[in-house]
Design a protein around this motif. Structure first.
Motif, PDB file in Angstrom:
ATOM      1  N   ASP A 744      34.009  33.553  30.651  1.00 28.59           N
ATOM      2  CA  ASP A 744      34.810  34.686  31.525  1.00 28.59           C
ATOM      3  C   ASP A 744      34.781  35.597  31.870  1.00 28.59           C
ATOM      4  N   ASP A 746      36.122  37.716  33.909  1.00 27.57           N
ATOM      5  CA  ASP A 746      36.712  39.313  34.111  1.00 27.57           C
ATOM      6  C   ASP A 746      36.678  39.503  32.626  1.00 27.57           C
ATOM      7  N   ILE A 769      38.784  38.802  41.941  1.00 34.92           N
ATOM      8  CA  ILE A 769      38.828  37.692  40.826  1.00 34.92           C
ATOM      9  C   ILE A 769      39.912  36.580  40.829  1.00 34.92           C
ATOM     10  N   PRO A 770      39.449  35.276  42.010  1.00 35.36           N
ATOM     11  CA  PRO A 770      40.248  34.624  42.225  1.00 35.36           C
ATOM     12  C   PRO A 770      41.039  34.172  41.040  1.00 35.36           C
ATOM     13  N   GLU A 771      42.368  33.554  41.129  1.00 39.19           N
ATOM     14  CA  GLU A 771      42.983  33.268  40.193  1.00 39.19           C
ATOM     15  C   GLU A 771      42.723  32.327  39.306  1.00 39.19           C
ATOM     16  N   GLU A 772      42.002  31.224  39.991  1.00 43.17           N
ATOM     17  CA  GLU A 772      41.242  29.836  39.457  1.00 43.17           C
ATOM     18  C   GLU A 772      39.901  30.152  39.000  1.00 43.17           C
ATOM     19  N   MET A 773      39.649  31.666  38.666  1.00 44.08           N
ATOM     20  CA  MET A 773      37.982  31.706  38.124  1.00 44.08           C
ATOM     21  C   MET A 773      37.485  30.773  37.478  1.00 44.08           C
ATOM     22  N   HIS A 809      32.773  35.597  42.622  1.00 42.86           N
ATOM     23  CA  HIS A 809      33.969  34.161  43.248  1.00 42.86           C
ATOM     24  C   HIS A 809      32.651  33.583  42.749  1.00 42.86           C
ATOM     25  N   SER A 891      42.310  24.495  31.130  1.00 42.93           N
ATOM     26  CA  SER A 891      43.633  24.590  31.396  1.00 42.93           C
ATOM     27  C   SER A 891      44.472  25.305  29.986  1.00 42.93           C
TER      28      SER A 891
END
Length: 894
Positions: A744, A746, A769-773, A809, A891
């Motif tokens: 990941d 982050d 960072i976008p939420e759905e990275m 992104h 997910s």
């Protein structure tokens, strides 16, 4: 596909190379007509408007409207490049501005009247040469041409119309045309246009109608125009069929050879051969047999002009030396495997032909064997009467030789008269024969024949009984006289031939010796400077000319300063002409068609791979350059180019070897230093940890811990420097292995922040960072180390309390990471050098060695990405990482 029908690989390769060359150069379209007024310019302008409507950039470089309203109307709406004014004898002439056209560089440029002769002072004497330069620059050209200006048709047009054409275009220019657009008009329609004043006005129109524009003339010119167009279409078809190995009925194995010389009729022979070769689709060569005797200035000029025209018309020019013209022609013909030899019908004088041993054409026909001989009649011109055969002989040299021969005969006759009572008349024949042999080494053949004849008659008249009469009293004396006459003639001929051969060999030896000395100087020279100095000396010695050499610099541009070995100072105009010669790869300046009024001849020095410089030769007040001198000079230039390239390769090899050794030493030292520093650092860090434990039992715990913290900070900074050195060594040596894994973004950013937590303590760090990275597959160690270095650099160059932002992104299969600071930003010099090894900005704080950003670039390039930098609109700088990665969204249920 059968073997027979399969295209030849060599032919296909040649076709591919030809297509590549054609794609680089511009396309040439010629609007061809039978005469002025046929509508060529009008047709060209109409097509230009169609191209402009298609969105193509079209410009007019020069269009001659001749006052025709319909032509001027078509010029409207097209971009016009202004003409260049040229002052000539107080008159302002306007010509096409080549520099303006090249600077404007339209897709299509219109250049009217291809056969036009430019004003003195122009870049090229002829407009078609301007067109060739535009084509080489990648500009498409539309131009117009009348058929009477085609070089190979000049003689035919003169025979039909009685008009001599002086402005001509070589057939090789038509061969380069990508399209020949026929502008056809019937003779009646053209004469009607002439009567309406649409071609010429007033008396000029009446004169043209009565002479050049007669119906029979126009009909013949129209036929020639159609034939020229058909020949070029047929040649294009033959080229295409040859590439595809498709045989047709036009295939021929003919090869023509034309014999040329300084005679003014050689040009007619060249044009005739060009027309015949074009009709047969056959190659042709032009051969010049160099005589032993020197040519005068006029003959040299005609010879250079003749051979230049042969090259322009597409001939392969061969020069050879030989004492016998016929033998030399047959030798070259057999070596080149020609099928036909073209010679001119001799206008010779019977006496001179007898003295020369017969007509060369007759001897050529007798000895030609399987080679066909084409004898072409020289046209009787109207410029003036043909000079008589006796006037073609140089009077002064021959008169001098006759005088020397007469005095020698008289002196020998007087001496023999005094010795007649001692020697007898048979011994006197031997004395005369010795005189003939001696004079044969000094005088020409015709003079020796006269001396041999005179000596035989004097011997008979003064010494053979009965004296003072040409009657011989007995048979032995008559036989002796006949044998003497034959032997004298044969010995005179052989001696003269040996003399001519010796002169040819001497001249050839001089050229060979000059080339040998040049090659020897090149081999023996220990440096480029010495080699060029010896070369300049050889050129000055062989050609009695001054020279200058301009070399190409590392930037690829021609140097402004001549090499120190040069012995001639160039003006700025000559330097610019040398730059043109190097750029186009052609000779320029004096004795050429490009600015012939220049002071020097500029020869580009080029090999098969590189252009290395320009050789400029200044001949002083000389008006002509002999053919052999030109060939020798071009050979010198080839040798100089090879020498310069050889020294450059030696220098590059030495530099490469030095760089290789330096890199090897560099890595060795890095490995050694890194190892030797890393070990003490580990000891220091371990001892610092133990001291921290002991301080818990001491009274002054706070003071002890401050010292320990300073030691720990210094050791960590030194450890970072060593890690950077090791990382750079691994990157440059290629000793690394990528270990991609799913991770990941982050987490990588958080880990990088923890590594340099102390450095970021005085700054506000924001992570965007976008939420759905998605998760990415990348080598986490390489990416984390890159972020550590970028964050350290941002903290180092940003003021305390400022914000450092980290944004990430995905963009089209690439991870984009940005580190944004609020420092002073990057100056233009820093922006261009910031990723160099050991580079530190002018305001860099103490500490560090300037490897952090260089390591970032190496790591990101190893990941297949790139790193860039730019200044922010307000303040600070942004470093952007763009890395190709695999991505997937995991997910919560996974």
């Amino acid at each position: 596909m059968s073997e027979k029908s399969r295209p030849s690989p060599d032919a296909l390769l040649s076709a591919i190379k030809q297509e590549e060359m054609e794609q680089k150069r511009g396309k040439l379209t010629i609007f061809l007509g039978m005469s002025a007024g046929a509508g060529k310019t009008y047709a060209m302008l109409k097509v230009a408007h169609h191209r402009k409507a298609d969105g193509i950039d079209v410009a007019i470089a020069v269009v001659e409207s001749h006052g025709r309203a319909e032509t001027e109307a078509l010029c409207a709406g097209l971009s016009v490049i202004p003409l260049r004014p040229i002052e000539y004898h107080g008159i302002t002439l306007r010509e096409m501005d080549m520099d303006a056209v090249l600077l404007r560089k339209p897709q299509i440029v219109l250049v009217d009247e291809l056969a036009h002769t430019n004003a003195p002072g122009s870049r090229h004497p002829k407009r078609y040469q301007d067109v060739l330069e535009l084509l080489d620059a990648g500009i498409d050209v539309y131009t117009t041409l009348n058929v009477q200006h085609v070089e190979s048709r000049v003689d035919v047009v003169r025979q039909i119309t009685g008009v001599s054409i002086h402005e001509t275009v070589p057939d090789s220019v038509l061969d380069r045309a990508d399209k020949i657009q026929l502008v056809d008009l019937s003779p009646d329609e053209l004469r009607e246009r002439l009567a309406e004043g649409k071609v010429y006005l007033g008396e000029m129109a009446e004169t043209a109608a009565a002479h050049f524009f007669r119906e029979e003339n126009l009909t013949a010119l129209r036929e020639i125009t159609l034939r020229v167009t058909a020949e070029h279409v047929g040649q294009d078809l033959r080229d295409a069929m040859a590439v595809r190995q498709i045989e047709g009925p036009w295939k021929t194995n003919a090869k023509l050879m034309v014999a040329v010389g300084p005679s003014p009729f050689s040009e007619e022979l060249i044009r005739w051969t060009r027309r015949t070769a074009s009709a047969l689709g056959a190659p042709w060569i032009a051969v010049y047999v160099e005589p032993a005797v020197s040519l005068n200035e006029g003959e040299k000029q005609r010879l250079v002009k003749t051979l230049s025209m042969a090259r322009q018309l597409g001939a392969h020019v061969i020069t050879t030396a030989g004492h016998d013209l016929v033998s030399a022609l047959l030798r070259v013909g057999q070596e080149e495997q020609v099928t036909q030899i073209v010679v001119g019908k001799p206008p010779g004088h019977p006496v001179l032909e007898f003295l020369k041993g017969g007509s060369p054409v007759e001897r050529l026909i007798r000895r030609s064997g399987d080679i066909d001989i084409c004898v072409v009649r020289a046209e009787q011109r109207e410029e003036g009467p043909r000079p008589s055969a006796w006037k073609t002989v140089k009077f002064k040299p021959w008169a001098m030789e006759i005088g020397i021969g007469a005095l020698s005969v008289a002196a020998v006759t007087g001496a023999c008269w005094l010795l007649r009572g001692i020697t007898g008349y048979w011994a006197i024949a031997l004395i005369y024969l010795t005189m003939v042999v001696f004079l044969g080494t000094q005088l020409r053949r015709a003079t020796i024949l006269l001396i041999a004849t005179a000596s035989a008659l004097l011997w008979n008249f003064l010494f053979i009984p009965p004296l003072f009469t040409f009657r011989i009293g007995n048979f032995p004396d008559a036989l002796m006289f006949i044998m003497y006459f034959i032997v004298a003639l044969v010995i005179g001929q052989l001696t003269a031939r040996l003399r001519l051969k010796e002169m040819v060999e001497r001249k050839r030896e001089q050229r060979t010796a000059a080339l040998y000395r040049l090659a020897q100087g090149v081999v023996e020279s220990t440096s480029l400077d010495e080699g060029l100095r010896r070369t300049m000396q050889e050129i000055q010695k062989a050609l009695h000319a001054e020279c200058a050499i301009l070399l190409v610099e590392e930037s690829g541009q021609l140097s402004d300063r001549p090499h120190p070995a040069s012995n001639w100072q160039m003006s700025d105009k000559e330097k610019s002409l040398a730059v043109w010669a190097l750029m186009h790869g052609h000779l320029a300046g004096r004795f050429t068609d490009t600015l012939p009024e220049a002071d020097a001849l500029h020869i580009p020095l080029q090999t098969t791979k590189n252009k290395v410089g320009v050789l400029s030769v200044h001949f002083g007040l000389r008006r002509t350059l002999a053919l052999d001198e030109r060939e020798l000079l071009e050979t010198f230039a080839d040798q100089i180019a090879v020498m310069i390239e050889r020294y450059w390769l030696i220098q590059q090899t030495g530099q490469a070897r030095l760089m290789e050794e330096s890199e090897k030493l560099y890595r060795t030292i890095f490995d050694c230093i890194s190892h030797e520093i890393k070990t003490p650092l580990a000891v220091i860090q371990a001892a610092t940890s133990e001291l921290g434990s002991l301080c818990d039992h001491l009274r002054e715990v706070g003071k002890g811990r401050n010292f320990i913290k300073e030691i720990d900070t210094a050791s960590q900074r030194l450890s970072g420097i060593v890690d950077n050195l090791l990382s750079m060594t691994r990157i440059e040596s290629g000793r690394y292995r990528l270990e991609p894994a799913w991770c990941d973004v982050d987490e990588i950013i958080s880990s990088a922040r923890q590594q340099i937590g102390d450095a970021l303590a005085q700054h506000k760090v924001s992570v965007i960072i976008p939420e759905e990275m998605p998760s990415i597959k990348v080598d986490p160690g390489f990416l984390e180390q890159s972020l550590v270095n970028l964050l350290s650099n941002a903290a180092l160059y940003s003021p305390e309390g400022s914000e450092i932002r980290v944004a990430a992104h995905m963009d089209d299969g690439h991870l984009v990471l940005r580190v944004i600071d609020e420092g002073l930003g990057l100056s233009p010099e820093m922006a261009s050098r910031v990723f160099e090894k050991f580079y530190r900005g002018p305001n860099a704080p103490p500490g560090g060695v300037g490897l952090g950003l260089s390591i970032v670039r190496g790591l990101i390039q190893a990941l297949g990405g790139e790193v860039t930098t730019e200044n922010n609109p307000e303040r600070g700088a942004t470093f952007t990482l763009r890395i190709p990665v695999e991505a997937r969204i995991i997910s919560a249920n996974t």
